[in-house]
Design an enzyme around this catalytic site. Structure first.
Site, mmCIF file in Angstrom:
data_model
loop_
_atom_site.group_PDB
_atom_site.id
_atom_site.type_symbol
_atom_site.label_atom_id
_atom_site.label_comp_id
_atom_site.label_asym_id
_atom_site.label_seq_id
_atom_site.Cartn_x
_atom_site.Cartn_y
_atom_site.Cartn_z
ATOM 1 N N SER A 51 1.931 -9.839 -1.355
ATOM 2 C CA SER A 51 1.487 -8.449 -1.159
ATOM 3 C C SER A 51 1.598 -7.930 0.261
ATOM 4 C CB SER A 51 0.042 -8.291 -1.656
ATOM 5 O OG SER A 51 -0.820 -9.182 -0.974
ATOM 6 N N LYS B 242 0.797 -1.229 0.000
ATOM 7 C CA LYS B 242 0.000 0.000 0.000
ATOM 8 C C LYS B 242 0.834 1.287 0.000
ATOM 9 C CE LYS B 242 -4.384 -1.604 0.603
ATOM 10 N NZ LYS B 242 -4.247 -3.057 0.658
ATOM 11 N N GLU C 22 -10.411 6.294 2.847
ATOM 12 C CA GLU C 22 -11.188 5.309 3.593
ATOM 13 C C GLU C 22 -10.360 4.038 3.678
ATOM 14 O OE1 GLU C 22 -10.889 3.366 0.593
ATOM 15 O OE2 GLU C 22 -11.232 5.419 -0.059
#
Ligand SMILES: *Cc1c(COP(=O)(O)O)cnc(C)c1O
Length: 394
Positions: free
Chosen positions: A377, A88, A110
């Site tokens: 990930s 991220k 969000e």
């Protein structure tokens, strides 16, 4: 409702189905991104932060024990080693930097599992921007650990009580807020979803994953991989890994969704099997919806796979057959966590374990001389409780 230029289209998918007010904000964003992103100064700052703060390049790890077990060569692209524990941060850093250059003072976004919220407040603090995170009240209860981290870092948390109090409601709420304050505030979209230009911006900042895979595999093996496997919902880690290989017909690409307990279970998120195209949050994409067009919120055990839409680019790539959409079921996912732990001493995020589970279950699809890259990930720290509960009860 306004439709934007062809630029934001992937086949029939994408676009910008939003109100006039938001359209102004999106046009400003598109213009700023195209002007600022290519500049040397921006590129240098972005790559310096990815390297010295984030820890890039992340390793491409030859998992020898897992390879022996499977009968072909497996590499893991270690995005769990990026600061914050998942892929991220690539996107959050890029967009926070863009927001600062645009003269914005505040970030809103969000989050569901909290990984994106955490990456956003990290990036916001680095760039001197206030951060406010919209989060469904259901998700806040489930992800208390990440909520605490975000508060500690100084983020304001805005509980969302509308709808079912989950991610899709938080996205709607954030878009509403943005329409009112876009002059001072930047909406930092967390995945390759939403109206144009967000899907393109997010994929651009995540491309670094695949660029590194390409360079690293050529150094180690002298050739490209036969397959790249990534999990996903919105598609950001998958597209990040895939984009450098889209024009390479010998590299097969697999996108693994959350199958849930079974395809007929309430909690299945296999949108390419169960969904159909529709508009959500300003974009036409493959969506989980019922026969009346109501969004079907999914509840896979991996919170990060619960967004009900598949971004426009991954929707398109699956439609034309360039990417193979697949899924893994919950029990296979937990088994994959155990196998990875025993073989390599690593605990993957439940999202990531979907990609691993697919390879374990479908090993027959690969040949002994194949090289398979799994996009790893994120790490499983956030999921330890859920994993222990599955194996040992509460
Ligand atoms: C958020 C997340 C995902 C899913 O998001 P995409 O945008 O579809 O990649 C996958 N894995 C991890 C570890 C995540 O945190």
């Amino acid at each position: 409702m306004v439709r934007l230029t062809e630029k934001g289209r992937f086949g029939k998918y994408g676009g910008a189905y939003v109100s006039e007010i938001l359209m102004q904000a999106l046009l400003e964003l598109e213009e700023s991104f195209e002007r600022i992103y290519p500049k040397n100064e921006f590129q240098e700052e972005f790559h310096r932060l990815l390297r010295d703060y984030g820890g890039r390049p992340t390793p491409l790890y030859h998992a020898r024990n897992l390879s022996r077990l499977l009968g072909f060569k497996v590499y893991l692209k270690r995005e769990d080693l990026l600061c914050g524990g998942s892929h991220k941060l690539n996107n959050a850093l890029g967009q926070a930097l863009l927001a600062k250059k645009m003269g914005k003072k505040r970030l809103i976004t969000e989050t569901a599992a909290g990984q994106h919220g955490l990456a956003t407040v990290m990036a916001g603090n680095l760039c001197g921007l206030e951060t406010e995170i919209f989060m469904g009240i259901k998700d806040m209860e489930r992800q208390a650990q990440n909520v605490k981290k975000m508060i500690l870092l100084g983020a304001k948390i805005k509980p969302v009580k509308t709808g079912a109090g989950v991610l899709k409601d938080a996205v709607s709420e954030t878009l509403r807020e943005w329409a009112e304050c876009s002059r001072t505030t930047y909406y930092l979209m967390g995945s390759t979803v939403g109206p144009h230009p967000f899907p393109t911006i997010v994929a651009t900042f995540q491309r670094v994953i695949g660029e590194e895979i390409r360079q690293q595999i050529l150094e180690k093996e002298g050739r490209l991989p036969n397959a790249i496997v990534a999990c996903g919902s919105g598609g950001s880690n998958a597209l990040g890994a895939f984009k450098s290989f889209l024009e390479e017909p010998t590299v097969r690409l697999y996108f693994v969704e959350g199958g849930g307990e079974s395809l007929t279970a309430e909690n299945s998120a296999a949108a390419f099997r169960l969904g159909r195209p529709g508009v959500l949050h300003g974009s036409l994409m493959q969506i989980m919806q019922d026969e009346f067009g109501q969004i079907r919120p999914s509840k896979t055990r991996a919170a990060g796979l619960n967004y009900p839409g598949r971004g426009p680019e991954i929707s398109y790539l699956c439609e034309i057959g360039r990417v193979k959409p697949c899924y893994a079921f919950d029990h296979e996912v937990f088994e994959a966590v155990r196998t990875m732990g025993r073989a390599e001493g690593l605990i993957p995020a439940l999202e990531t374990a979907h990609a691993i589970a697919y390879v374990l279950k479908n090993r027959g699809e690969f040949r002994p001389d194949d090289i398979v890259v799994i996009n790893y990930s994120g790490g499983g720290d956030k999921d330890i409780e859920t994993i222990l509960r599955h194996f040992y009860g509460s």
